[in-house]
Design a protein around this motif. Structure first.
Motif, short mmCIF file in Angstrom:
data_model
loop_
_atom_site.label_atom_id
_atom_site.label_comp_id
_atom_site.label_asym_id
_atom_site.label_seq_id
_atom_site.Cartn_x
_atom_site.Cartn_y
_atom_site.Cartn_z
N ALA A 1 0.87 8.34 18.57
CA ALA A 1 1.44 6.88 19.64
C ALA A 1 0.49 6.11 19.63
CB ALA A 1 1.61 7.24 21.18
N SER A 2 -0.56 5.82 19.44
CA SER A 2 -1.37 4.85 20.38
C SER A 2 -1.77 3.94 18.95
CB SER A 2 -3.20 5.39 20.66
OG SER A 2 -3.92 4.48 20.77
N ILE A 3 -2.11 4.74 17.70
CA ILE A 3 -1.72 4.42 16.63
C ILE A 3 -0.82 2.89 16.58
CG2 ILE A 3 -2.74 4.49 13.97
CD1 ILE A 3 -5.23 4.81 15.58
N ALA A 4 -0.04 4.18 16.51
CA ALA A 4 1.32 3.04 15.94
C ALA A 4 1.98 1.72 16.56
CB ALA A 4 2.99 3.84 15.62
N PRO A 5 2.05 1.68 18.05
CA PRO A 5 1.91 -0.04 17.24
C PRO A 5 1.07 -1.30 18.02
CG PRO A 5 2.01 1.60 19.73
CD PRO A 5 1.62 2.58 18.82
N ARG A 6 -0.07 -0.79 17.58
CA ARG A 6 -0.77 -1.70 16.58
C ARG A 6 -1.37 -1.55 14.93
NH1 ARG A 6 -3.13 1.49 21.02
NH2 ARG A 6 -3.01 -0.26 21.87
N PHE A 7 -0.26 -0.80 14.77
CA PHE A 7 -0.95 -0.63 13.47
C PHE A 7 -1.68 -1.46 11.89
CE2 PHE A 7 0.95 0.17 8.50
CZ PHE A 7 0.61 0.56 8.27
N ASN A 8 -0.52 -2.93 12.19
CA ASN A 8 -1.01 -4.27 11.46
C ASN A 8 -2.02 -5.12 12.16
OD1 ASN A 8 1.01 -3.76 9.55
ND2 ASN A 8 2.41 -4.32 11.17
N GLN A 9 -3.27 -4.26 12.64
CA GLN A 9 -4.26 -5.19 13.02
C GLN A 9 -6.01 -4.16 12.37
OE1 GLN A 9 -2.89 -5.29 17.33
NE2 GLN A 9 -2.30 -7.28 17.32
N THR B 290 1.41 3.15 5.77
CA THR B 290 1.66 2.39 5.10
C THR B 290 2.62 2.40 4.07
OG1 THR B 290 -1.14 2.62 5.29
CG2 THR B 290 -0.29 1.87 3.24
N MET B 291 2.93 4.24 3.65
CA MET B 291 4.10 4.37 3.15
C MET B 291 5.50 3.33 3.54
SD MET B 291 2.96 8.73 2.51
CE MET B 291 4.71 8.84 1.56
N GLY B 292 5.60 3.13 4.97
CA GLY B 292 6.69 2.50 5.06
C GLY B 292 6.90 1.52 4.67
N THR C 295 -3.58 -6.27 0.36
CA THR C 295 -3.58 -8.17 0.32
C THR C 295 -3.37 -8.30 1.08
OG1 THR C 295 -2.20 -7.43 -1.89
CG2 THR C 295 -4.83 -6.84 -2.81
N SER C 296 -1.99 -8.03 1.34
CA SER C 296 -0.96 -9.25 2.27
C SER C 296 -0.77 -8.54 3.71
CB SER C 296 -0.01 -9.52 1.26
OG SER C 296 1.35 -9.54 1.01
N ARG C 297 -0.66 -9.12 4.63
CA ARG C 297 0.04 -8.19 5.79
C ARG C 297 0.82 -8.63 6.16
NH1 ARG C 297 -4.05 -4.87 7.41
NH2 ARG C 297 -5.79 -5.09 7.48
N ILE C 298 2.39 -7.49 6.57
CA ILE C 298 3.87 -7.76 6.98
C ILE C 298 3.34 -7.95 8.69
CG2 ILE C 298 5.52 -7.15 7.89
CD1 ILE C 298 5.00 -5.57 5.57
N ARG C 299 3.40 -9.39 8.56
CA ARG C 299 3.64 -10.37 10.38
C ARG C 299 3.48 -9.07 11.29
NH1 ARG C 299 6.77 -11.34 14.18
NH2 ARG C 299 8.36 -11.52 13.12
N HIS C 300 2.52 -8.72 12.49
CA HIS C 300 2.42 -7.89 13.21
C HIS C 300 3.58 -8.39 14.73
CE1 HIS C 300 1.67 -4.30 16.27
NE2 HIS C 300 1.18 -5.35 16.61
N ASP C 301 5.02 -7.65 14.49
CA ASP C 301 6.44 -7.35 14.92
C ASP C 301 5.95 -6.85 16.33
OD1 ASP C 301 8.59 -8.63 16.81
OD2 ASP C 301 9.83 -7.61 14.66
N LYS C 302 6.12 -7.38 17.33
CA LYS C 302 5.90 -6.81 18.66
C LYS C 302 7.27 -6.60 19.44
CE LYS C 302 0.77 -8.13 19.92
NZ LYS C 302 0.17 -8.37 20.97
N THR D 247 13.61 1.72 7.09
CA THR D 247 14.82 -0.14 6.51
C THR D 247 15.05 -0.39 7.80
OG1 THR D 247 16.54 0.84 4.23
CG2 THR D 247 17.42 -0.35 5.82
N LEU D 248 14.97 0.19 9.03
CA LEU D 248 15.56 -0.55 10.04
C LEU D 248 14.66 -1.03 11.22
CD1 LEU D 248 17.14 3.19 11.98
CD2 LEU D 248 18.48 0.62 11.64
N ASP D 249 12.69 -1.04 10.57
CA ASP D 249 12.07 -1.24 11.36
C ASP D 249 10.66 -2.29 9.46
OD1 ASP D 249 9.34 -2.68 12.71
OD2 ASP D 249 8.11 -0.51 12.66
N PRO D 250 11.05 -3.07 9.10
CA PRO D 250 10.10 -3.09 7.79
C PRO D 250 8.47 -3.37 8.02
CG PRO D 250 12.12 -4.09 7.95
CD PRO D 250 12.19 -3.60 9.49
N THR D 251 8.20 -3.53 9.55
CA THR D 251 7.29 -3.50 9.64
C THR D 251 5.80 -2.32 9.46
OG1 THR D 251 7.23 -2.95 11.94
CG2 THR D 251 7.76 -5.62 11.54
N GLY D 252 6.59 -1.19 9.37
CA GLY D 252 5.56 0.06 9.13
C GLY D 252 6.05 0.66 10.37
#
Length: 372
Positions: A62-70, A121-123, A185-192, A313-318
């Motif tokens: 629960a702590s990791i998921a919201p800031r996953f892409n950072q 990452t799998m997502g 190598t390329s990060r998906i934009r961190h969507d909040k 599919t519903l949330d491509p950011t992972g």
């Protein structure tokens, strides 16, 4: 949808990490059984230890998921599995409830951290459904080996070997992540932005279905022996469960990806799970009990593969898939202790009746997610 391409090495690391992080999915019966039989804990105490591991994983996820892409994915996954290994190795030297409780919590936090990275990452993969299905095939093979080996090792070497094996599995996962895993190598934009209603409803449905699975599956071994079935026969059913998980749910989910509606699968899955739960908890004939026990986990694996693909599919950011450990384990965390309490006070048949009610709630959430 477009997504990350991880190559063979990266995909192997993800699959190994999935198997290690989802250890509870296949090991709960021997885990709880060993704590009862080898350590002398009551079913409720044994369930509480497993619950602490799962709660730790929930909090971390629960702590990791919201800031996953950072985050540094490679570093966190490697450290997470390494710390989990250390906690399990220390647990193999302990026998008191308090110390084992602390170590279960630490192991859960670190494993949940690593698994959130793996699932997030799998997502982001080009085909999350297929990659998760391959991971499911691997965990089926993992279950065959684990459920065949651990009971025999417990007979030869006693209770501590349980945690030694768990620690060894986490070492392999840490090495795989350290050497094979690569940061994107390329990060998906961190969507909040907040999750959609359909995303949340799907998350709730999976969590409730997983609660059902862990409530019943944690005590499959205990129920089987309590029915008077020969220990060797119960073990054979658990080994058969591993073979079913390997050959059926994930390959079938991969094959049917474009042929069956994911929302429909999520509606049907909990109903089948409830029917099997009633059989597992009430059948007195081994010929009836064993087949139901052997396919019980397969229903969860098949259904969750479709749910995972739908969340990606519903949330491509992972972010939604990074929350998978929390999604699964918040339900799984409560299952063992609730199952133990029901079993001790009302008899294990009560687990089947409870499973029917819980399945109806899960179906309600998945149905609302379909029309949201």
């Amino acid at each position: 949808m477009s997504g990350q391409k991880f190559g063979v090495a990266g995909s192997v690391a993800l699959v190994i990490g999935h198997c290690a992080g989802m250890l509870d999915l296949v090991a709960l019966p021997v885990w709880v059984g060993a704590l009862v039989e080898r350590y002398g804990f009551s079913p409720q105490e044994a369930g509480a230890l497993a619950t602490l591991f799962l709660l730790g994983a929930v909090g971390a996820s629960a702590s990791i998921a919201p800031r996953f892409n950072q985050l540094n994915h490679k570093l966190l996954s490697t450290l997470g599995f390494a710390i989990t290994a250390l906690a399990f190795f220390i647990a193999s030297t302990q026998s008191g409830f308090a110390m084992l409780a602390l170590l279960h919590l630490i192991a859960g936090i670190s494993a949940g951290t690593a698994l959130s990275i793996i699932h997030g990452t799998m997502g982001q993969a080009a085909n999350p459904h297929r990659l998760f299905a391959f991971a499911g095939i691997a965990i089926g093979l993992f279950a065959i080996i684990l459920l065949a080996a651990i009971p025999q090792l417990l007979i030869v070497r006693g209770g501590p070997v349980l945690f030694q094996v768990f620690g060894g599995i986490m070492v392999i996962a840490a090495l795989a992540c350290g050497f094979l895993f690569s940061n994107p190598t390329s990060r998906i934009r961190h969507d909040k932005s907040p999750f959609s209603r359909a995303t949340w409803l799907t998350i709730f449905g999976i969590s409730i279905m997983t609660f059902n699975q862990s409530m019943v599956f944690s005590f499959v071994e205990v129920i089987g022996k309590g029915r008077g079935f020969e220990p060797e026969h119960v073990l054979a059913a658990l080994i058969a469960l591993g073979f079913v998980n390997f050959f059926v749910p994930s390959p079938l989910a991969a094959l049917l990806q474009t042929r069956v509606s994911a929302p429909l699968v999520t509606q049907i899955g909990p109903a089948i799970q409830a029917v099997l739960a009633v059989i597992v908890t009430s059948a007195t004939l081994f010929a009836v009990w064993a087949p139901a026990a052997a396919v019980f986990v397969a229903v969860q694996i098949f259904t969750h593969t479709f749910a995972f693909g739908r969340l990606a599919t519903l949330d491509p950011t992972g972010r939604a898939t990074a929350a998978t450990p929390a999604t699964l384990m918040v339900g799984a965390a409560l299952g063992p202790i609730v199952g133990g309490a029901l079993g001790e006070n009302l008899g294990f048949e009560a687990l089947g009746m409870a499973a029917v009610v819980v399945a109806a709630i899960a179906i309600g959430f998945f149905t609302k997610a379909k029309i949201a």
